[in-house]
Design a protein around this motif. Structure first.
Motif, PDB file in Angstrom:
ATOM      1  N   GLU A 127      15.599 -11.235  -3.478  1.00 37.65           N
ATOM      2  CA  GLU A 127      16.983 -11.546  -3.127  1.00 37.65           C
ATOM      3  C   GLU A 127      17.939 -11.569  -4.312  1.00 37.65           C
ATOM      4  O   GLU A 127      19.142 -11.329  -4.135  1.00 37.65           O
ATOM      5  CB  GLU A 127      17.047 -12.900  -2.416  1.00 37.65           C
ATOM      6  CG  GLU A 127      16.318 -12.931  -1.089  1.00 37.65           C
ATOM      7  CD  GLU A 127      16.337 -14.298  -0.441  1.00 37.65           C
ATOM      8  OE1 GLU A 127      16.916 -15.241  -1.048  1.00 37.65           O
ATOM      9  OE2 GLU A 127      15.764 -14.452   0.656  1.00 37.65           O
ATOM     10  N   SER A 128      17.423 -11.841  -5.518  1.00 37.49           N
ATOM     11  CA  SER A 128      18.322 -12.087  -6.651  1.00 37.49           C
ATOM     12  C   SER A 128      18.378 -10.963  -7.674  1.00 37.49           C
ATOM     13  O   SER A 128      19.335 -10.895  -8.456  1.00 37.49           O
ATOM     14  CB  SER A 128      17.912 -13.389  -7.362  1.00 37.49           C
ATOM     15  OG  SER A 128      17.975 -14.484  -6.471  1.00 37.49           O
ATOM     16  N   CYS A 148       3.478  -6.591 -15.593  1.00 34.67           N
ATOM     17  CA  CYS A 148       3.276  -6.672 -14.155  1.00 34.67           C
ATOM     18  C   CYS A 148       4.478  -6.079 -13.430  1.00 34.67           C
ATOM     19  O   CYS A 148       5.488  -5.748 -14.057  1.00 34.67           O
ATOM     20  CB  CYS A 148       3.052  -8.130 -13.727  1.00 34.67           C
ATOM     21  SG  CYS A 148       4.426  -9.233 -14.160  1.00 34.67           S
ATOM     22  N   CYS A 149       4.365  -5.991 -12.113  1.00 34.71           N
ATOM     23  CA  CYS A 149       5.442  -5.395 -11.324  1.00 34.71           C
ATOM     24  C   CYS A 149       5.435  -5.993  -9.925  1.00 34.71           C
ATOM     25  O   CYS A 149       4.432  -5.893  -9.205  1.00 34.71           O
ATOM     26  CB  CYS A 149       5.259  -3.881 -11.254  1.00 34.71           C
ATOM     27  SG  CYS A 149       6.634  -3.004 -10.462  1.00 34.71           S
ATOM     28  N   GLY A 150       6.525  -6.654  -9.558  1.00 30.53           N
ATOM     29  CA  GLY A 150       6.589  -7.319  -8.269  1.00 30.53           C
ATOM     30  C   GLY A 150       5.883  -8.657  -8.300  1.00 30.53           C
ATOM     31  O   GLY A 150       5.162  -8.982  -9.252  1.00 30.53           O
ATOM     32  N   ALA A 151       6.083  -9.450  -7.251  1.00 29.16           N
ATOM     33  CA  ALA A 151       5.441 -10.764  -7.211  1.00 29.16           C
ATOM     34  C   ALA A 151       3.943 -10.635  -6.953  1.00 29.16           C
ATOM     35  O   ALA A 151       3.115 -11.110  -7.722  1.00 29.16           O
ATOM     36  CB  ALA A 151       6.098 -11.632  -6.135  1.00 29.16           C
ATOM     37  N   VAL A 152       3.601  -9.958  -5.848  1.00 29.40           N
ATOM     38  CA  VAL A 152       2.189  -9.762  -5.494  1.00 29.40           C
ATOM     39  C   VAL A 152       1.728  -8.357  -5.854  1.00 29.40           C
ATOM     40  O   VAL A 152       0.632  -8.151  -6.372  1.00 29.40           O
ATOM     41  CB  VAL A 152       1.968 -10.028  -3.996  1.00 29.40           C
ATOM     42  CG1 VAL A 152       0.503  -9.797  -3.617  1.00 29.40           C
ATOM     43  CG2 VAL A 152       2.393 -11.452  -3.633  1.00 29.40           C
ATOM     44  N   GLN A 153       2.582  -7.375  -5.618  1.00 28.81           N
ATOM     45  CA  GLN A 153       2.270  -5.980  -5.919  1.00 28.81           C
ATOM     46  C   GLN A 153       3.578  -5.206  -6.099  1.00 28.81           C
ATOM     47  O   GLN A 153       4.651  -5.686  -5.718  1.00 28.81           O
ATOM     48  CB  GLN A 153       1.440  -5.369  -4.799  1.00 28.81           C
ATOM     49  CG  GLN A 153       2.092  -5.519  -3.434  1.00 28.81           C
ATOM     50  CD  GLN A 153       1.165  -5.114  -2.302  1.00 28.81           C
ATOM     51  OE1 GLN A 153       0.053  -4.667  -2.530  1.00 28.81           O
ATOM     52  NE2 GLN A 153       1.635  -5.264  -1.077  1.00 28.81           N
ATOM     53  N   PHE A 154       3.470  -4.023  -6.678  1.00 27.05           N
ATOM     54  CA  PHE A 154       4.676  -3.261  -6.983  1.00 27.05           C
ATOM     55  C   PHE A 154       5.439  -2.845  -5.727  1.00 27.05           C
ATOM     56  O   PHE A 154       6.659  -2.650  -5.750  1.00 27.05           O
ATOM     57  CB  PHE A 154       4.326  -2.032  -7.831  1.00 27.05           C
ATOM     58  CG  PHE A 154       3.677  -0.915  -7.071  1.00 27.05           C
ATOM     59  CD1 PHE A 154       4.433   0.140  -6.569  1.00 27.05           C
ATOM     60  CD2 PHE A 154       2.302  -0.899  -6.848  1.00 27.05           C
ATOM     61  CE1 PHE A 154       3.836   1.182  -5.865  1.00 27.05           C
ATOM     62  CE2 PHE A 154       1.703   0.125  -6.145  1.00 27.05           C
ATOM     63  CZ  PHE A 154       2.472   1.184  -5.647  1.00 27.05           C
ATOM     64  N   GLU A 155       4.733  -2.728  -4.579  1.00 26.47           N
ATOM     65  CA  GLU A 155       5.399  -2.331  -3.339  1.00 26.47           C
ATOM     66  C   GLU A 155       6.423  -3.355  -2.854  1.00 26.47           C
ATOM     67  O   GLU A 155       7.273  -3.048  -2.001  1.00 26.47           O
ATOM     68  CB  GLU A 155       4.369  -2.099  -2.226  1.00 26.47           C
ATOM     69  CG  GLU A 155       3.548  -0.830  -2.379  1.00 26.47           C
ATOM     70  CD  GLU A 155       2.196  -1.124  -3.012  1.00 26.47           C
ATOM     71  OE1 GLU A 155       2.106  -2.146  -3.741  1.00 26.47           O
ATOM     72  OE2 GLU A 155       1.244  -0.343  -2.785  1.00 26.47           O
ATOM     73  N   ASP A 156       6.347  -4.584  -3.386  1.00 28.29           N
ATOM     74  CA  ASP A 156       7.303  -5.617  -2.985  1.00 28.29           C
ATOM     75  C   ASP A 156       8.746  -5.164  -3.185  1.00 28.29           C
ATOM     76  O   ASP A 156       9.636  -5.540  -2.417  1.00 28.29           O
ATOM     77  CB  ASP A 156       7.078  -6.905  -3.795  1.00 28.29           C
ATOM     78  CG  ASP A 156       5.745  -7.565  -3.471  1.00 28.29           C
ATOM     79  OD1 ASP A 156       5.172  -7.244  -2.410  1.00 28.29           O
ATOM     80  OD2 ASP A 156       5.280  -8.390  -4.277  1.00 28.29           O
ATOM     81  N   LYS A 163      16.901  -2.656  -3.766  1.00 27.86           N
ATOM     82  CA  LYS A 163      16.505  -1.331  -3.295  1.00 27.86           C
ATOM     83  C   LYS A 163      17.157  -0.968  -1.963  1.00 27.86           C
ATOM     84  O   LYS A 163      17.673   0.143  -1.780  1.00 27.86           O
ATOM     85  CB  LYS A 163      14.972  -1.258  -3.168  1.00 27.86           C
ATOM     86  CG  LYS A 163      14.443   0.114  -2.736  1.00 27.86           C
ATOM     87  CD  LYS A 163      14.810   1.189  -3.745  1.00 27.86           C
ATOM     88  CE  LYS A 163      14.364   2.559  -3.289  1.00 27.86           C
ATOM     89  NZ  LYS A 163      14.866   3.625  -4.184  1.00 27.86           N
ATOM     90  N   THR A 164      17.143  -1.890  -1.019  1.00 30.97           N
ATOM     91  CA  THR A 164      17.642  -1.577   0.323  1.00 30.97           C
ATOM     92  C   THR A 164      19.160  -1.402   0.372  1.00 30.97           C
ATOM     93  O   THR A 164      19.684  -0.787   1.303  1.00 30.97           O
ATOM     94  CB  THR A 164      17.240  -2.679   1.323  1.00 30.97           C
ATOM     95  OG1 THR A 164      17.725  -3.951   0.849  1.00 30.97           O
ATOM     96  CG2 THR A 164      15.723  -2.740   1.455  1.00 30.97           C
TER      97      THR A 164
END
Length: 258
Positions: A127-128, A148-156, A163-164
């Motif tokens: 969100e931020s 690292c990339c993303g919180a859990v995985q890069f697809e986040d 992005k949206t």
């Protein structure tokens, strides 16, 4: 006159001044260690709750107060000033309570940091990023620091506001790239970006910081209890000597009158 022995006024003064010297060095070490932790995590703090930042601030305040009260204690000991010693004891007690409170809150927070990050980190990133400047900087720093990339995985990142809202052609932020260059996040191939999520690494970083806070708060706080006990003993010893001298004066005056 002070009696000889381990409980004499002179002995208590020397021991208390020795501990004041220890407190002086402990105060400097406390501030340096805390500021070092803060300096290492300044940007990351924007991704945590206010609790973590407040604990660090409290430790810095405790270190500064301990530094100042060490000089006050030395003055009270050298001048054998009971009022100064009393102020010294109460301020030292306040600092101990502050440090023990920080250690306790650090322990409680450490037990809950996993759940807090699981709930808040992914939401903050989605969100931020690209919206809040401070949090965007913190996220970039975190991804570079922990590789690292993303919180859990890069697809986040596919579901993020960044992005949206079509703010970029990138699939992931540039800070996800193994070699950071402008626009490098346009490719999400494993040869180009990190695939590990940041959540576990952030948890480890937070827990290590909290363990430092707990250890420093407890170790320095417990050592100061000795200073409080010695200060009380010296205060009572000086009072006892004053009472004895006053009694001698009264007896002497009574004898002279007779």
């Amino acid at each position: 006159m002070a009696k000889d022995g381990c409980c004499s006024t002179t002995c208590l003064k020397n021991v208390l001044n020795f501990f004041n010297l220890i407190f002086l060095f402990a105060a400097v070490a406390l501030v340096i260690v805390t500021v070092w932790k803060l300096g290492n995590q300044t940007e990351l703090i924007d991704l945590t709750s206010a609790t973590y930042s407040v604990l660090i601030d409290f430790l810095i305040v405790a270190g500064i107060l301990l530094f100042l009260v060490s000089f006050l204690g030395c003055y009270g000991v050298i001048k054998e000033n009971r009022r100064v010693l009393l102020v010294y004891i109460f301020i030292l007690l306040f600092i101990v309570l502050l440090e023990l409170m920080v250690a306790f809150l650090g322990y409680v927070y450490k037990e809950n940091v996993d759940e807090e990050l699981k709930v808040n980190l992914n939401r903050t990133m989605l969100e931020s990023f690209g919206v809040d400047e401070a949090k965007t900087l913190a996220i970039n720093v975190m991804q570079r620091k922990f590789s690292c990339c993303g919180a859990v995985q890069f697809e986040d990142w596919r579901y993020s506001v960044w992005k949206t809202s079509n703010m970029t052609r990138n699939l992931v932020p540039d800070s996800c790239c193994k070699t950071t260059t402008t626009g490098c996040g346009i490719r999400d191939h494993p040869s180009n970006i990190f695939y590990d999520g940041c959540l576990e690494k952030m948890e480890d970083e937070m827990k290590n910081g909290l363990m430092t806070i707990i250890f420093v708060g407890l170790s320095v706080g417990v050592s100061q209890i000795i200073g409080i006990v010695l200060g009380i003993q010296l205060y009572l010893k000086l009072k006892e000597e004053i009472d004895i001298n006053e009694l001698r004066r009264i007896l002497h005056n009574t004898y002279v009158i007779q």
